[in-house]
Design a protein around this motif. Structure first.
Motif, short mmCIF file in Angstrom:
data_model
loop_
_atom_site.label_atom_id
_atom_site.label_comp_id
_atom_site.label_asym_id
_atom_site.label_seq_id
_atom_site.Cartn_x
_atom_site.Cartn_y
_atom_site.Cartn_z
N LEU A 108 0.84 -1.20 0.00
CA LEU A 108 0.00 0.00 0.00
C LEU A 108 0.88 1.25 0.00
O LEU A 108 0.62 2.20 -0.74
N ARG A 109 1.91 1.25 0.81
CA ARG A 109 2.83 2.39 0.83
C ARG A 109 3.47 2.60 -0.53
O ARG A 109 3.52 3.73 -1.04
N ARG A 110 3.95 1.53 -1.14
CA ARG A 110 4.59 1.65 -2.45
C ARG A 110 3.58 2.13 -3.51
O ARG A 110 3.92 2.91 -4.39
N THR A 111 2.34 1.70 -3.40
CA THR A 111 1.29 2.17 -4.31
C THR A 111 1.08 3.68 -4.15
O THR A 111 0.97 4.41 -5.14
N MET A 112 1.04 4.14 -2.91
CA MET A 112 0.85 5.58 -2.68
C MET A 112 2.03 6.37 -3.22
O MET A 112 1.85 7.43 -3.83
N GLU A 113 3.24 5.87 -3.03
CA GLU A 113 4.42 6.55 -3.57
C GLU A 113 4.38 6.58 -5.11
O GLU A 113 4.69 7.61 -5.72
N ARG A 114 3.98 5.48 -5.71
CA ARG A 114 3.87 5.42 -7.18
C ARG A 114 2.83 6.41 -7.68
O ARG A 114 3.06 7.14 -8.65
N ILE A 115 1.67 6.46 -7.02
CA ILE A 115 0.62 7.41 -7.41
C ILE A 115 1.16 8.84 -7.32
O ILE A 115 0.90 9.66 -8.21
N CYS A 116 1.91 9.14 -6.28
CA CYS A 116 2.48 10.48 -6.16
C CYS A 116 3.44 10.78 -7.31
O CYS A 116 3.37 11.86 -7.91
N ARG A 117 4.30 9.84 -7.61
CA ARG A 117 5.26 10.07 -8.72
C ARG A 117 4.52 10.25 -10.04
O ARG A 117 4.82 11.17 -10.80
N GLU A 118 3.54 9.38 -10.32
CA GLU A 118 2.82 9.44 -11.60
C GLU A 118 2.00 10.71 -11.76
O GLU A 118 1.74 11.14 -12.88
N ASN A 119 1.57 11.30 -10.66
CA ASN A 119 0.71 12.48 -10.71
C ASN A 119 1.41 13.75 -10.24
O ASN A 119 0.75 14.76 -9.97
N GLY A 148 -2.47 2.08 6.08
CA GLY A 148 -1.49 3.09 5.72
C GLY A 148 -1.78 4.38 6.46
O GLY A 148 -2.84 4.54 7.07
N LEU A 149 -0.83 5.28 6.40
CA LEU A 149 -0.95 6.55 7.09
C LEU A 149 -0.33 7.64 6.23
O LEU A 149 0.81 7.51 5.78
N ILE A 150 -1.10 8.70 5.99
CA ILE A 150 -0.62 9.86 5.24
C ILE A 150 -1.04 11.12 5.97
O ILE A 150 -1.90 11.07 6.85
N GLY A 151 -0.49 12.24 5.55
CA GLY A 151 -0.98 13.50 6.09
C GLY A 151 -0.11 14.68 5.74
O GLY A 151 1.03 14.53 5.30
N PRO A 152 -0.66 15.87 5.95
CA PRO A 152 0.12 17.07 5.72
C PRO A 152 1.20 17.22 6.79
O PRO A 152 1.06 16.71 7.90
N GLY A 153 2.26 17.91 6.44
CA GLY A 153 3.30 18.18 7.43
C GLY A 153 2.85 19.26 8.39
O GLY A 153 2.46 20.35 7.97
N VAL A 154 2.88 18.95 9.68
CA VAL A 154 2.48 19.91 10.71
C VAL A 154 3.65 20.06 11.67
O VAL A 154 4.00 19.12 12.38
N THR A 171 -1.80 16.43 0.06
CA THR A 171 -2.55 15.40 0.77
C THR A 171 -3.91 15.18 0.10
O THR A 171 -4.32 14.04 -0.14
N TYR A 172 -4.58 16.27 -0.21
CA TYR A 172 -5.86 16.20 -0.92
C TYR A 172 -5.69 15.47 -2.26
O TYR A 172 -6.47 14.58 -2.60
N ASP A 173 -4.69 15.85 -3.02
CA ASP A 173 -4.47 15.23 -4.34
C ASP A 173 -4.24 13.73 -4.22
O ASP A 173 -4.77 12.95 -5.02
N LEU A 174 -3.48 13.30 -3.22
CA LEU A 174 -3.27 11.87 -3.04
C LEU A 174 -4.56 11.16 -2.67
O LEU A 174 -4.86 10.08 -3.19
N ILE A 175 -5.36 11.75 -1.80
CA ILE A 175 -6.64 11.14 -1.42
C ILE A 175 -7.54 10.97 -2.65
O ILE A 175 -8.13 9.91 -2.85
N ILE A 176 -7.61 12.00 -3.47
CA ILE A 176 -8.45 11.93 -4.67
C ILE A 176 -7.95 10.82 -5.61
O ILE A 176 -8.74 10.01 -6.11
#
Length: 181
Positions: A108-119, A148-154, A171-176
């Protein structure tokens, strides 16, 4: 003892895109989730999505119960913690590989990283050894799910905190994008 005390959060938006306030830790993530829910209402999706907002995340038992039946994947949206010896950023979505309860689902983490790179979504992957989330609470209570866990930097969690609009947008873009896969 035991009463709720509310303090002026001293909310401030800066010209450089920073948001400063007390209690951004969960408020920033909830704001992103509410905006994502609004946007996703008009998007045809191939799977059922549930949004779970807990009042008890900070005390460690928010997602230990009441998750929907047949849940296979749970992505907590909390905060990334930029600071010394951390990889997290106030300008990116932060993807947690491991927290105090152990590692999150590798695929799941690798999928999220791939989605970020592709977009072209700016992201940072990090670990939080002194941190837990609703996803780790769900795993600890026995849910057999990919988490998994994601979020904005605070920055400066649990004090007068700061984040940046770019981090909220990433963060919004990844959720979408996650919702559409």
């Amino acid at each position: 003892v035991g009463d709720f005390v509310f303090i002026d959060p001293k909310l401030q938006f800066t010209e450089k895109g920073f948001i400063k306030s007390r209690y951004l830790d969960d408020k920033a993530s909830v704001a992103v989730l509410l905006e994502a829910i609004s946007a996703l209402k008009s998007v045809p999706l191939e799977k059922t999505l549930h949004f779970f907002i807990s009042n008890y995340e900070e005390v460690g038992h928010g997602a230990k119960a009441a998750l929907p039946e047949h849940l296979t994947e749970f992505i907590a949206v909390d905060m990334g913690a930029p600071g010394n010896n951390q990889n997290s950023s106030e300008y990116k979505v932060n993807i947690c590989a491991k927290d105090s309860s152990g590692p999150y689902d590798y695929e799941l983490r690798r999928t999220m990283e791939r989605i970020c790179r592709e977009n072209q979504i700016p992201y940072a992957t990090d670990i939080y050894p002194f941190y837990g989330s609703d996803a780790s609470a769900a795993l600890g209570s026995g849910y057999d799910i990919r988490a998994g866990l994601i979020g904005p930097g605070v920055f400066a969690s649990h004090g007068y905190e700061r984040t940046h609009m770019e981090s909220l947008k990433a963060t919004y873009d990844l959720i979408i994008e996650l919702a559409k896969r």
